[in-house]
Write an enzyme that holds these catalytic residues in place. Sequence first.
Site: not given
Length: 372
Positions: A40, A46, A83, A123, A141, A195, A202
């Site tokens: 996470e 990223t 990163l 989150y 998020d 999405c 869709c």
Amino acid sequence: MQNGGDLVTFRKQLLGWFRQFQRELPWRKTRDPYRIWLSEIMLQQTRVAAVIPYYDRFLKRFPDVQALANAPEEEVLRLWSGLGYYRRARNLHKAAQQIMAKHGGQFPMTAGDVLALPGIGNYTAAAILSIAFGNKLAVLDGNVARVLARLAAIRGDVRESQRWQTLQDNANFFFDPDSPGDWNQAMMELGATLCTPKSPQCLLCPVAQFCEGRKLGIAESLPEKRKKRANVEVTLAAGVFADENGWTLLLPPPEEESTVALADYIPTLVSRLWHFPTVSVTGDPGAKLHATLRKLVRGGRNGNLRLVPAGQVRHTVTYRDITIVPFRINVKKLPRIKDARRVPLRDVSSALPVSNLTRKVARAVLAVSAAR
Ligand code: SF4
């Protein structure tokens, strides 16, 4: 959504789709809170494809909280090198030490304890706790906010606090308490794969029949764009020494009292990692850099440093458009600079943590012949 039956159908369809079509990702094969936490944190801002090799390498070196807590920060940063957003790695390291000190090495299981760890917000806490322990916490998020804004056709800036609260209420309403981890991952997966910000698919969406944004034909325009702050142009000059054996010098992560008079944003640009001597410039970049290097070099025997320009490097950080003018400085022997360390110019990240910006500067300088 008209009634409870709709909600049941909505949940069933989204979970069914997720269970059948989810991407195979390394962190989906585990319930280990340490691994989920690491994924996470790495995934913040990223892309998944960029994270996977870092995730594998990091876990090989630090397979558990204890290994991470016991490592020197420099080693943690080196494995994070490339990163970006290095504060994440520093917080991860500090949090691992707190878990050892306060929780006996066991990842805490309550939201209050998890939120007290550095670098973990609502989150991330909800994601780790729901996936690892099945806690009933709905994630929200940017990705999930986009899905929810489209489902309920919510207009306006989703980051505005009242609107964000409405989205959290909607997230809690849809949330399936019987499958907390899968539910949260299903919402994230929908945002990441179908999405998407541009051209949502869709026709493939498992919950299209419930989507108000789609019905109104405004899905793609949601969430509405925030007003962008105008970008600021910044110019920097970087000095890259190169001796006859291909070694160069890097300065330590800039702290409050730096050896060079750094503009306040330079520590951010080099991510508080090892870096080439860098100054901000307004006029002739070579002249200011030369003056700074002369002050920096001990012994004062490098009065006539020959700075060879090595093109330009472009970099963007939030609202700053940065142009870096790197200079190659060929020397027989590297000068003495307080706290600087020698590294091979061809592989500046081999022993020390450096940012992508520093790598880009090294590459530009390598393109300039050593003979010039
Ligand atoms: Fe997103 Fe389209 Fe599904 Fe609505 S129907 S949730 S806009 S993918």
